[in-house]
Design a protein around this motif. Structure first.
Motif, mmCIF file in Angstrom:
data_model
loop_
_atom_site.group_PDB
_atom_site.id
_atom_site.type_symbol
_atom_site.label_atom_id
_atom_site.label_comp_id
_atom_site.label_asym_id
_atom_site.label_seq_id
_atom_site.Cartn_x
_atom_site.Cartn_y
_atom_site.Cartn_z
ATOM 1 N N LYS A 126 0.836 -1.201 0.000
ATOM 2 C CA LYS A 126 0.000 0.000 0.000
ATOM 3 C C LYS A 126 0.873 1.254 0.000
ATOM 4 N N PHE A 127 1.932 1.210 0.774
ATOM 5 C CA PHE A 127 2.841 2.348 0.820
ATOM 6 C C PHE A 127 3.497 2.579 -0.542
ATOM 7 N N ASP A 128 3.891 1.488 -1.195
ATOM 8 C CA ASP A 128 4.476 1.601 -2.537
ATOM 9 C C ASP A 128 3.469 2.214 -3.527
ATOM 10 N N GLN A 129 2.210 1.825 -3.389
ATOM 11 C CA GLN A 129 1.165 2.373 -4.263
ATOM 12 C C GLN A 129 1.010 3.876 -4.057
ATOM 13 N N ILE A 130 1.071 4.298 -2.784
ATOM 14 C CA ILE A 130 0.957 5.725 -2.479
ATOM 15 C C ILE A 130 2.124 6.489 -3.083
ATOM 16 N N GLU A 131 3.326 5.953 -2.896
ATOM 17 C CA GLU A 131 4.507 6.614 -3.470
ATOM 18 C C GLU A 131 4.411 6.714 -4.986
ATOM 19 N N HIS A 132 3.973 5.629 -5.615
ATOM 20 C CA HIS A 132 3.870 5.621 -7.075
ATOM 21 C C HIS A 132 2.819 6.609 -7.557
ATOM 22 N N LEU A 133 1.696 6.635 -6.839
ATOM 23 C CA LEU A 133 0.603 7.522 -7.238
ATOM 24 C C LEU A 133 1.021 8.973 -7.222
ATOM 25 N N PHE A 134 1.755 9.361 -6.183
ATOM 26 C CA PHE A 134 2.078 10.773 -6.029
ATOM 27 C C PHE A 134 3.446 11.152 -6.589
ATOM 28 N N SER A 135 4.152 10.196 -7.160
ATOM 29 C CA SER A 135 5.429 10.525 -7.780
ATOM 30 C C SER A 135 5.390 10.386 -9.295
ATOM 31 N N SER A 136 4.287 9.813 -9.822
ATOM 32 C CA SER A 136 4.181 9.642 -11.268
ATOM 33 C C SER A 136 3.847 10.976 -11.933
ATOM 34 N N PRO A 137 4.214 11.139 -13.195
ATOM 35 C CA PRO A 137 3.935 12.399 -13.889
ATOM 36 C C PRO A 137 2.448 12.742 -13.934
ATOM 37 N N GLU A 138 1.589 11.703 -13.888
ATOM 38 C CA GLU A 138 0.152 11.946 -13.976
ATOM 39 C C GLU A 138 -0.469 12.293 -12.628
ATOM 40 N N ALA A 139 0.317 12.182 -11.544
ATOM 41 C CA ALA A 139 -0.251 12.321 -10.208
ATOM 42 C C ALA A 139 -0.898 13.685 -9.981
ATOM 43 N N GLU A 140 -0.253 14.728 -10.493
ATOM 44 C CA GLU A 140 -0.786 16.073 -10.277
ATOM 45 C C GLU A 140 -2.138 16.267 -10.953
ATOM 46 N N TYR A 141 -2.389 15.473 -11.981
ATOM 47 C CA TYR A 141 -3.612 15.665 -12.752
ATOM 48 C C TYR A 141 -4.549 14.473 -12.596
ATOM 49 N N SER A 142 -4.646 13.980 -11.376
ATOM 50 C CA SER A 142 -5.562 12.887 -11.077
ATOM 51 C C SER A 142 -6.448 13.300 -9.911
ATOM 52 N N GLY A 143 -7.544 12.567 -9.727
ATOM 53 C CA GLY A 143 -8.475 12.884 -8.654
ATOM 54 C C GLY A 143 -9.699 13.611 -9.180
ATOM 55 N N THR A 144 -10.511 14.110 -8.264
ATOM 56 C CA THR A 144 -11.770 14.774 -8.618
ATOM 57 C C THR A 144 -11.660 16.284 -8.435
ATOM 58 N N LEU A 145 -12.067 17.018 -9.451
ATOM 59 C CA LEU A 145 -12.114 18.478 -9.398
ATOM 60 C C LEU A 145 -13.570 18.900 -9.386
ATOM 61 N N ASN A 146 -13.973 19.614 -8.348
ATOM 62 C CA ASN A 146 -15.346 20.101 -8.232
ATOM 63 C C ASN A 146 -15.438 21.512 -8.809
ATOM 64 N N VAL A 147 -16.260 21.655 -9.835
ATOM 65 C CA VAL A 147 -16.413 22.918 -10.553
ATOM 66 C C VAL A 147 -17.890 23.318 -10.551
ATOM 67 N N SER A 148 -18.156 24.596 -10.328
ATOM 68 C CA SER A 148 -19.517 25.123 -10.454
ATOM 69 C C SER A 148 -19.539 26.167 -11.560
ATOM 70 N N ALA A 149 -20.613 26.188 -12.315
ATOM 71 C CA ALA A 149 -20.721 27.157 -13.406
ATOM 72 C C ALA A 149 -22.169 27.584 -13.559
ATOM 73 N N SER A 150 -22.354 28.844 -13.906
ATOM 74 C CA SER A 150 -23.705 29.319 -14.179
ATOM 75 C C SER A 150 -24.182 28.747 -15.513
ATOM 76 N N SER A 151 -25.460 28.874 -15.772
ATOM 77 C CA SER A 151 -26.142 28.101 -16.809
ATOM 78 C C SER A 151 -25.498 28.159 -18.186
ATOM 79 N N THR A 152 -25.313 29.347 -18.714
ATOM 80 C CA THR A 152 -24.785 29.461 -20.076
ATOM 81 C C THR A 152 -23.384 28.877 -20.178
ATOM 82 N N ILE A 153 -22.521 29.248 -19.234
ATOM 83 C CA ILE A 153 -21.139 28.764 -19.261
ATOM 84 C C ILE A 153 -21.101 27.255 -19.096
ATOM 85 N N GLY A 154 -21.874 26.748 -18.135
ATOM 86 C CA GLY A 154 -21.849 25.318 -17.854
ATOM 87 C C GLY A 154 -22.360 24.485 -19.011
ATOM 88 N N ASN A 155 -23.524 24.848 -19.544
ATOM 89 C CA ASN A 155 -24.160 24.046 -20.592
ATOM 90 C C ASN A 155 -23.479 24.174 -21.949
#
Length: 299
Positions: free
Chosen positions: A76-105
């Motif tokens: 598990k520790f190795d998985q954590i290290e790999h997850l946060f040291s890989s080039p893709e790590a910074e661009y993984s996970g969930t980003l919560n975004v809110s937008a008003s109607s026109t912009i969002g749709n």
């Protein structure tokens, strides 16, 4: 009791090799240091983990119980290290975004899909509502970033100009004013299909209309552009929406534009985030991605 990863690593190495000296080589430590760490682990657990058989150490029942747990923890520790040291790590996970109607749709929905197709370890959770609801979501830290069509005066929010948009007045193609260039007075007393309170589109139009003394009469109120366009197609009255939402219907002659003298409805879109919240690399990348995809001009 605080068992360290170093202790578990040494324990697993001894269990696999059967000798302290060989285990020491595997973990890049001296034999005395390896032996001391193993003894400390046994002391913390208050249990012997090995029995000596000749010149080898063999797991006893307690050690056999610990080994799969230690191996799992190290994996598990190795998985954590790999997850946060890989080039893709910074661009993984969930980003919560809110937008008003026109912009969002009409802008961010397609952007979110394209972004997640390129960054496959990322998920963009896009919530679409009116401007005031987006501001509230950012204030309550439910959304890391928001995109709005109206003003935000809350001092806790950082507001940045992001994109420009134009609102258009439109009607049913059979309306007497369809396709005409008219004075503001010609629209006085006309029934209007409006967005709800809290909508940036509504606020911007009302302010501009009042400045010209147009006195729009609110006949119907709907929360979505599609509902407003459908009402106008049924002859419910005039309406105003972003040109982004009207392109298809106007080209098909399902709706008609009315040009109003002196009514300038070019507006600014804004990007907002809470001043006390540091932007994540994922959020920064999403904003940059949208800027490129949507050809947003730098402000």
């Amino acid at each position: 009791m605080r068992i360290t990863l170093k202790q578990l690593t040494i324990f697993e190495a001894v269990a696999r090799s059967g000798q302290v000296a060989r285990a020491a080589e595997m973990v890049n430590l001296s034999a005395p240091a390896t032996s001391m760490a193993l003894a400390e682990l046994e002391k913390q657990l208050d249990a012997r983990l090995f029995e000596r058989v000749g010149n080898r150490l063999s797991l006893n029942s307690q050690g056999s119980l610990l080994l799969p747990l230690a191996t799992e923890a190290l994996q598990k520790f190795d998985q954590i290290e790999h997850l946060f040291s890989s080039p893709e790590a910074e661009y993984s996970g969930t980003l919560n975004v809110s937008a008003s109607s026109t912009i969002g749709n009409f802008m961010l929905a397609k952007s979110a899909v394209a972004f997640c197709q390129q960054y496959t370890q990322a998920q963009v959770d896009l919530d679409i509502d009116n401007t005031q609801a987006v501001i509230k979501s950012v204030l309550e830290f439910r959304s890391e970033i928001g995109f709005i069509e109206g003003q935000c005066l809350d001092s806790r929010i950082k507001v940045e100009a992001w994109h420009k948009d134009r609102l258009l007045v439109f009607c049913h193609p059979a309306h007497p004013l369809a396709g005409q260039h008219v004075t503001p007075q010609a629209l006085r007393g006309q029934p209007w299909v409006m967005r709800e309170e809290g909508s940036g589109t509504r606020d911007y139009f009302i302010n501009a209309a009042n400045a010209l003394d147009m006195q729009p009469v609110e006949k119907f109120v709907f929360r979505t552009p599609d509902a407003i366009k459908q009402a106008v197609k049924q002859g419910a009255g005039l309406a105003v929406l972003s040109e982004l939402t009207l392109e298809k219907e106007v080209s098909r002659k399902e709706l008609a534009i009315i040009e109003v003298e002196g009514l300038y409805l070019e507006r600014q879109f804004y990007r907002i985030h809470h001043k006390s919240r540091k932007s994540t690399p994922l959020c920064d990348r999403f904003v940059g991605f949208c800027t490129t995809l949507l050809n947003v001009e730098p402000v």
